[in-house]
Scaffold this motif. Structure first.
Motif, PDB file in Angstrom:
ATOM      1  N   SER A  18       0.839  -1.199   0.000  1.00  0.00           N
ATOM      2  CA  SER A  18       0.000   0.000   0.000  1.00  0.00           C
ATOM      3  C   SER A  18       0.871   1.246   0.000  1.00  0.00           C
ATOM      4  N   ARG A  19       0.332   2.309  -0.570  1.00  0.00           N
ATOM      5  CA  ARG A  19       1.009   3.607  -0.570  1.00  0.00           C
ATOM      6  C   ARG A  19       0.237   4.517   0.376  1.00  0.00           C
ATOM      7  N   LEU A  20       0.926   5.012   1.400  1.00  0.00           N
ATOM      8  CA  LEU A  20       0.241   5.618   2.544  1.00  0.00           C
ATOM      9  C   LEU A  20       0.896   6.935   2.929  1.00  0.00           C
ATOM     10  N   ASN A  21       0.886   7.880   2.007  1.00  0.00           N
ATOM     11  CA  ASN A  21       1.335   9.237   2.316  1.00  0.00           C
ATOM     12  C   ASN A  21       0.150  10.003   2.896  1.00  0.00           C
ATOM     13  N   LEU A  22       0.183  10.253   4.183  1.00  0.00           N
ATOM     14  CA  LEU A  22      -0.920  10.907   4.890  1.00  0.00           C
ATOM     15  C   LEU A  22      -0.507  12.321   5.281  1.00  0.00           C
ATOM     16  N   LEU A  23      -1.480  13.215   5.365  1.00  0.00           N
ATOM     17  CA  LEU A  23      -1.224  14.624   5.683  1.00  0.00           C
ATOM     18  C   LEU A  23      -2.325  15.118   6.599  1.00  0.00           C
ATOM     19  N   LEU A  24      -1.937  15.751   7.718  1.00  0.00           N
ATOM     20  CA  LEU A  24      -2.879  16.141   8.763  1.00  0.00           C
ATOM     21  C   LEU A  24      -2.480  17.487   9.342  1.00  0.00           C
ATOM     22  N   THR A  25      -3.462  18.356   9.573  1.00  0.00           N
ATOM     23  CA  THR A  25      -3.184  19.622  10.252  1.00  0.00           C
ATOM     24  C   THR A  25      -4.368  20.030  11.103  1.00  0.00           C
ATOM     25  N   ASP A  26      -4.080  20.800  12.152  1.00  0.00           N
ATOM     26  CA  ASP A  26      -5.110  21.452  12.961  1.00  0.00           C
ATOM     27  C   ASP A  26      -4.982  22.971  12.863  1.00  0.00           C
ATOM     28  N   THR A  40      -0.127  22.906  13.640  1.00  0.00           N
ATOM     29  CA  THR A  40       0.941  21.957  13.354  1.00  0.00           C
ATOM     30  C   THR A  40       0.558  21.138  12.125  1.00  0.00           C
ATOM     31  N   VAL A  41       1.554  20.466  11.557  1.00  0.00           N
ATOM     32  CA  VAL A  41       1.352  19.549  10.441  1.00  0.00           C
ATOM     33  C   VAL A  41       2.040  18.238  10.773  1.00  0.00           C
ATOM     34  N   LEU A  47       6.905  12.950   9.356  1.00  0.00           N
ATOM     35  CA  LEU A  47       7.265  14.366   9.462  1.00  0.00           C
ATOM     36  C   LEU A  47       6.297  15.046  10.413  1.00  0.00           C
ATOM     37  N   THR A  48       6.826  15.791  11.372  1.00  0.00           N
ATOM     38  CA  THR A  48       6.002  16.651  12.220  1.00  0.00           C
ATOM     39  C   THR A  48       6.600  18.049  12.163  1.00  0.00           C
ATOM     40  N   ALA A  49       5.717  19.057  12.043  1.00  0.00           N
ATOM     41  CA  ALA A  49       6.227  20.407  11.787  1.00  0.00           C
ATOM     42  C   ALA A  49       5.351  21.457  12.443  1.00  0.00           C
ATOM     43  N   SER A  50       5.980  22.579  12.741  1.00  0.00           N
ATOM     44  CA  SER A  50       5.298  23.801  13.141  1.00  0.00           C
ATOM     45  C   SER A  50       5.698  24.879  12.126  1.00  0.00           C
ATOM     46  N   ARG A  51       5.388  26.113  12.426  1.00  0.00           N
ATOM     47  CA  ARG A  51       5.792  27.188  11.529  1.00  0.00           C
ATOM     48  C   ARG A  51       7.306  27.386  11.489  1.00  0.00           C
ATOM     49  N   THR A  52       8.003  26.956  12.532  1.00  0.00           N
ATOM     50  CA  THR A  52       9.439  27.258  12.643  1.00  0.00           C
ATOM     51  C   THR A  52      10.328  26.022  12.737  1.00  0.00           C
ATOM     52  N   SER A  53       9.759  24.817  12.700  1.00  0.00           N
ATOM     53  CA  SER A  53      10.595  23.626  12.857  1.00  0.00           C
ATOM     54  C   SER A  53       9.993  22.441  12.113  1.00  0.00           C
ATOM     55  N   VAL A  54      10.885  21.545  11.701  1.00  0.00           N
ATOM     56  CA  VAL A  54      10.490  20.301  11.048  1.00  0.00           C
ATOM     57  C   VAL A  54      11.286  19.168  11.668  1.00  0.00           C
TER      58      VAL A  54
END
Length: 252
Positions: free
Chosen positions: A181-189, A192-193, A235-242
């Motif tokens: 399976s190919r499972l590139n998921l993307l989530l934000t509130d 954060t991402v 990957l977990t990210a904010s506006r200033t960090s990854v």
């Protein structure tokens, strides 16, 4: 199978991210540069964005190709946001549920997208379906693998898990139940991402001084600061960090 993008940063018109760039999602709908599976993302599109002072995002989704929606081009020119998630869709199976099947999926403050496909869908997902209460299965937004993946992620978010775990664990479960399976998921509130690279391309552009982070299936321009995320990575990210964290393969 699909292209998607998430943005955190200073308020910009949606068009700055989606329609203006030479290789933005608009162009990726018919001419992606790095898509490994499928060729045209013409089975719908959607964008979700957050307005100042409102944690619940708005959405605009359609079942038709984005290039044929002149209203969207006008909308993208004037709507501004500090947090955006958008996607163009290449369906795993044809004809499933129209606009309801287009990402982003939403619940409360969350927006979600899946780039990929669950191999052997739907039969391969039956073992995981038994983990969901019947009411949650009946509430699936669409009869698609992406809507099912979203249900698995949302169950964990509602249980209080952090966004990274809520993505990583379903990826491992699905990879075990449906290898290949190919499972590139993307989530934000909107603050954060979180994203996974599992079987398809994922890139990010980080500009800490400007307080801007973009995560996307592929770069929308040729800025040299774009960096590719290795496969099997969270990957977990904010506006200033990854932060990049390797994902373990499921046990045989």
């Amino acid at each position: 199978m699909c292209r998607h993008l998430a943005y955190l940063g200073p308020a910009v018109p949606l068009g700055r991210l989606l329609t203006d760039p030479v290789h933005g999602l608009l162009r990726q709908s018919w001419a992606p540069r790095m898509q490994r599976y499928g060729t045209v993302n013409a089975d719908g599109f959607g964008v979700g964005w957050y307005a100042p002072g409102d944690p619940v995002p708005g959405r605009y989704r359609r079942a038709a190709p984005v290039w044929g929606d002149l209203s969207f081009v006008d909308l993208a020119r004037v709507v501004r946001s500090e947090a955006v998630l958008a996607a163009v869709r290449d369906a795993t199976l044809p004809g499933a549920d129209g606009e309801a099947a287009a990402a982003p999926f939403a619940d409360g403050t969350w927006l979600f997208s899946h780039n990929g496909a669950v191999r052997g869908w739907p039969e391969s997902a039956v073992p995981l379906a038994s983990d969901l209460p019947p009411a949650e299965l009946l509430r699936l937004a669409a009869r698609t693998d992406s809507a099912f993946v979203w249900a698995l992620v949302l169950r964990r978010l509602r249980a209080g898990e952090d966004p990274g775990t809520a993505l990583a664990e379903p990826v491992r479960e699905l990879a075990a139940a449906a290898p290949g399976s190919r499972l590139n998921l993307l989530l934000t509130d909107g603050r954060t991402v979180a994203a996974t690279a599992w079987g398809d391309s994922l890139w990010y552009l980080s500009d800490p001084q400007a307080g801007r982070t973009v995560v996307a299936s592929e770069p929308y321009d040729d800025d040299p600061r774009w960096a590719e995320v290795p496969d099997r990575t969270l990957l977990t990210a904010s506006r200033t960090s990854v932060l990049l964290t390797p994902l373990k393969e499921p046990a045989p």
